[in-house]
Design a protein around this motif. Structure first.
Motif, PDB file in Angstrom:
ATOM      1  N   HIS B 123       0.473  -0.857   0.130  1.00 46.72           N
ATOM      2  CA  HIS B 123      -0.055  -0.345   0.020  1.00 46.72           C
ATOM      3  C   HIS B 123       0.846   1.526  -0.235  1.00 46.72           C
ATOM      4  O   HIS B 123       2.364   0.768   0.369  1.00 46.72           O
ATOM      5  CB  HIS B 123      -1.156   0.041   1.704  1.00 46.72           C
ATOM      6  N   CYS B 158      -4.500   5.521   0.092  1.00 45.48           N
ATOM      7  CA  CYS B 158      -3.684   4.905  -0.376  1.00 45.48           C
ATOM      8  C   CYS B 158      -3.454   5.198  -2.408  1.00 45.48           C
ATOM      9  O   CYS B 158      -4.401   5.200  -2.799  1.00 45.48           O
ATOM     10  CB  CYS B 158      -4.568   3.528  -0.509  1.00 45.48           C
ATOM     11  N   GLU B 160      -0.577   3.281  -3.653  1.00 46.62           N
ATOM     12  CA  GLU B 160       0.169   2.160  -4.553  1.00 46.62           C
ATOM     13  C   GLU B 160      -1.222   1.281  -4.722  1.00 46.62           C
ATOM     14  O   GLU B 160      -1.820   1.287  -3.441  1.00 46.62           O
ATOM     15  CB  GLU B 160       1.048   1.609  -3.831  1.00 46.62           C
ATOM     16  N   CYS B 162      -3.879  -1.409  -4.809  1.00 40.79           N
ATOM     17  CA  CYS B 162      -3.647  -2.689  -4.505  1.00 40.79           C
ATOM     18  C   CYS B 162      -4.758  -3.529  -4.283  1.00 40.79           C
ATOM     19  O   CYS B 162      -5.792  -4.195  -3.744  1.00 40.79           O
ATOM     20  CB  CYS B 162      -3.670  -1.883  -2.180  1.00 40.79           C
TER      21      CYS B 162
HETATM   22 CU   LIG Z   1      -4.125   0.349  -0.310  1.00 43.97          CU
END
Ligand SMILES: [Cu+2]
Ligand code: HEM
Ligand SMILES: [Cu+2]
Lengths: 58, 177, 564
Positions: B123, B158, B160, B162
């Motif tokens: 993340h 977040c 990144e 995911c």
């Molecule tokens: Cu995430």
């Protein structure tokens, strides 16, 4: 030959008169070796060693 | 021409034009300045990412976070515990699909040891609007000392990718006077 | 062996062109352009989805399209085209036969098959993992398999290139050192070998892992090695497009490098140090020390940046010197004003040079500062930066050289010349917009790879500043321009290749209003008399912009929370 005024010596002696650095730059396989060795050492191997050494949380 | 072999057999000995040489020198010195700037900032700057990292099992990290939550929860908000740990203490923020757990409440101008880790995939901790961005990995506990210096309500996005709920993964940090 | 090789003679240059090499160049370039079109289409879908007022795709399709976009443009388009450049720069420029054309075809087939397998895996929907495929998120096994096959094919292409260097030298098809453009291509090939080897080291285990044959893969080590491939492959692009800058300067102006030594040393800095900047992607990861980060992210004290700054001066400098020699000698900038701006090979190349330097280069170095990366990592600043490098820089340069390759290699006259004339500007302006507005949004904190910046269904409420939405709208509008520019390119090139007038076997091609290769500038006189004041001014402006922007970002950094 047409290049009568050409200062360079005959084929055989050719390589000796060429400066070292030019010979390095004319050598693709030496450059290939360096171009792999440098990043393999400073980026990959150094990096993997550091990651492998991360301590375990107590 | 650049498309044909050099016209001189021995091109290495050709002199370099002054203007090229000047530019090379300027560029080289600028490179050194930029290089030493990073080192300088480690001493003189206040914003450096910590190098303190441990390997940790996700279960262990979750347990430690839970212990903090059990001890210091002050209220609840939309199903999230709001935790107010004492200044200077170890603070845990869990990243997991798809939430940042719990909500933290920190005091302005106090230092905390913030632990970041993921319980599943990678993340991205993206603290807004200050725009501090740190990658969060499963199995690694990154410990950074932070000192919030402006009070307010901060979002933790977040950043990144995911999985499908990625864009819904938002957390919160309060900084109070 | 050599006896079986067939050649034709190029009427422009008198070079012998190996027909097998020519066919391979055509095949690789055509496939490249097909994938540019496919990948560009996905790019449009992505940009329209990120335009809040349009929000085109549903979330799952968005992540699928983004994965496909990254793969098809960054890997497939660029690497196919690079293979074409490698064959051109070796066999054609060295006047030689191509080593082992059969192997080259095998590599080509592997690359096509690999690209198709990975694309199918992505389109099937269970591999929307982004082209970076960070573990432990798992794609379907074929996703990795396709990439591995593609990489093996590309590696074969590199070996054919090195093989051709050996053949040409052994058969004495040229005298002295290889041409500078070939040297640049060789730099690209060297970096490509490191790139592909890194890819193999990490993707093969990951493929096995996706079948459950390997229990787990460390996510930080994965990322480290993956970026050894992912970032180095960008450095292949840089080397290749710099080589193309030199090539176009030579083709259009007959320009001669200011100094062979300086330009080759600059490429040497690439060979040695460019690849270690893969560390740019590891600056805010746990587990790596600041020493490792600083040394690698700075390309060993910015020596590779030095290389780029040198090319940034010597390419326009050689054009200026050639133009002045040809009579455009008035004032600081007559050489530039009177340059053939209607020739897409030149305009594409020069826009590529400017945007790569000013937008891509500066932002890349700033973002690659260990500490400054904290305020940029994984924000839209990152795609903003690399659309300036890999799209405005590499892609535009590749487009520019294509306008030369169509007559020289495909032996067809361009159709729709008016479109071709405009195309670099439309595409260039569009991409510059994409790049700037994504960087702007990133500065405001907006995440990359994110379907919904209004956070309508988020676990907790959150809002980005209103300006961020404006940026994303402007980015969408720029994407329309970029799309038009891309479309024009594909139509002109594909149309010309199939329907353009066939050129006669000894028909000369005019490569620009200014000069054919016949008017090559043999020398500029002694080194003290080289006069490039216009370039000096350009370079000075660049340097000032660089220094200012660099320190402005340190200032931004100093305003965030203290942390250590
Ligand atoms: Cu995430
Ligand atoms: C029509 C032209 C193009 C447009 C409109 C466009 C637009 C975009 C947009 C909006 C993103 C999404 C950023 C995000 O959400 O994170 C993106 C990502 C990306 N683009 Fe493009 N792009 C174009 C052409 C290209 C080309 C030619 C290349 C490569 C040569 C390229 C390489 C990439 C890459 C590598 C990503 C990142 C994918 C990821 O995050 O996994 N783009 N592009
Ligand atoms: Cu996410």
């Amino acid at each position: 030959m047409a290049e009568a005024d050409d200062p360079r010596p005959a084929q055989s002696g050719d390589d000796e008169s060429i400066p070292l650095m030019q010979r390095v730059l004319d050598n693709p396989f030496l450059l290939l070796f360096l171009g792999i060795a440098v990043p393999a050492l400073t980026y990959l191997i150094w990096g993997i060693i550091e990651i492998a050494q991360v301590p375990i949380a107590d | 021409m650049a498309l044909t072999p050099p016209s001189e057999r021995i091109w290495w000995k050709e002199p370099i034009a002054k203007i090229e040489l000047t530019w090379i020198l300027i560029a080289f010195c600028w490179g050194l300045i930029m290089f030493f700037m990073m080192i300088y900032w480690h001493g003189a700057g206040e914003q450096n990412l910590s190098n303190e990292t441990y390997r940790i099992k996700p279960e262990v990290f979750a347990e430690r976070a839970q212990a903090m939550i059990d001890e210091y929860t002050v209220r609840e908000e939309e199903g999230f515990p709001v935790v107010r740990p004492p200044p200077g203490s170890d603070v845990y923020l869990i990243a997991r699909l798809w939430m940042w757990w719990p909500i933290l409440e920190l005091e302005k101008d106090q230092s905390y040891r913030l632990h970041l880790s993921s319980l599943d995939w990678q993340h991205g901790f993206s603290l807004q609007p200050v725009n501090i961005n740190v990658q969060v990995h499963p199995g690694y506990d990154l410990v950074m000392t932070i000192k919030p210096d402006v009070a307010g309500e901060y979002g933790v996005v977040c950043n990144e990718y995911c999985g499908l709920g990625h864009h819904n993964m938002v957390g919160k940090i309060y900084v109070v006077e | 062996m050599a006896t079986a090789t067939e050649f034709r003679t190029c009427p422009n240059t008198g070079l012998k062109v190996d027909l097998a090499a020519e066919r391979l160049i055509k095949a690789n370039a055509v496939v490249a352009i097909v994938f540019l079109a496919i990948g560009g289409l996905f790019g449009i879908l992505v940009a329209f989805t990120r335009w809040p007022a349009v929000h085109l795709l549903p979330a799952d399709w968005f992540y699928l399209a983004l994965t496909a976009h990254g793969l098809d443009v960054l890997l497939v388009w660029i690497i196919f085209f690079e293979i074409a450049v490698l064959y051109f720069a070796s066999a054609v420029l060295l006047n030689s036969r191509l080593a082992a054309p059969k192997f080259a075809w095998a590599g080509f087939v592997l690359m096509v098959v690999g690209a198709l397998i990975t694309n199918v895996a992505v389109l099937q929907g269970d591999s929307s993992v982004m082209f970076t495929s960070y573990v432990p998120m798992r794609a379907a096994p074929n996703f990795y398999l396709g990439l591995i096959l593609f990489a093996v094919g590309a590696l074969i292409g590199c070996f054919v290139f090195f093989g051709t260097l050996v053949v040409a030298k052994a058969e004495k098809t040229y005298e002295g050192s290889i041409p500078l453009v070939t040297f640049g291509a060789m730099t690209a090939a060297i970096i490509a070998v490191f790139t592909i080897v890194s890819g193999a080291i990490i993707l093969i285990p990951t493929w096995l892992w996706s079948y459950g044959l390997i229990p787990d893969i460390d996510p930080v080590i994965y990322k480290l090695i993956w970026w050894g491939m992912g970032h180095s492959s960008q450095q292949i692009n840089v080397s290749a497009h710099v080589a193309i800058w030199y090539a176009i300067a030579a083709l259009v102006f007959g320009a001669k490098p200011l100094s062979e030594k300086v330009s080759r040393m600059a490429f040497l800095m690439y060979i040695l140090f460019l690849q270690i900047a893969s560390a740019h992607h590891m600056l805010v990861e746990p587990g790596l020390s600041s020493e490792w980060k600083i040394f690698n992210t700075s390309y060993a004290m910015y020596l590779a940046v030095l290389g780029s700054m040198v090319h940034g001066m010597t390419v326009p400098g050689s054009i200026e010197a050639a133009q002045r020699k040809n009579g455009y000698d008035r004032g600081l900038f007559e050489w530039l004003r009177k340059a053939p701006w209607g020739n897409p090979a030149f305009s594409g190349m020069f826009l590529s040079l400017l945007m790569f330097g000013f937008l891509g280069g500066i932002s890349g170095v700033v973002m690659g500062v260990e500490q400054i990366n904290l305020i940029m990592h994984n924000t839209l600043y990152v795609p903003g930066h690399f659309h300036a490098t890999v799209v405005a820089g590499t892609t535009l340069a590749f487009m520019a050289i294509t306008y030369v390759l169509v007559p020289l290699i495909f032996r067809r006259e361009l159709i729709l010349k008016g479109w071709a004339r405009l195309q670099p500007y439309v595409f260039g302006i569009g991409v510059a917009g994409n790049s700037l507005f994504m960087m702007g949004a990133g500065t405001l904190g907006v995440s990359r790879r994110h379907w919904d910046i209004s956070f309508a269904d988020a676990s907790l409420p959150f809002d980005y500043p209103a300006a961020a939405f404006l940026m994303m709208g402007l980015n969408g509008i720029s994407a329309i321009l970029a799309m038009l520019g891309g479309l024009m390119f594909v139509i002109v090139v594909v149309g010309s290749v199939f329907f353009g007038r066939k050129l006669g076997a000894d028909e000369k091609v005019s490569l620009g209003e200014v000069a054919g290769s016949g008017r090559a500038v043999a020398s500029y006189g002694s080194s003290d008399t080289i006069k490039i004041p216009g370039t000096a001014v350009l370079v000075a402006i660049f340097f000032i912009a660089f220094v200012l922007y660099y320190f402005v970002n340190w200032k931004y950094l100093s305003e965030i929370w203290p942390m250590s």
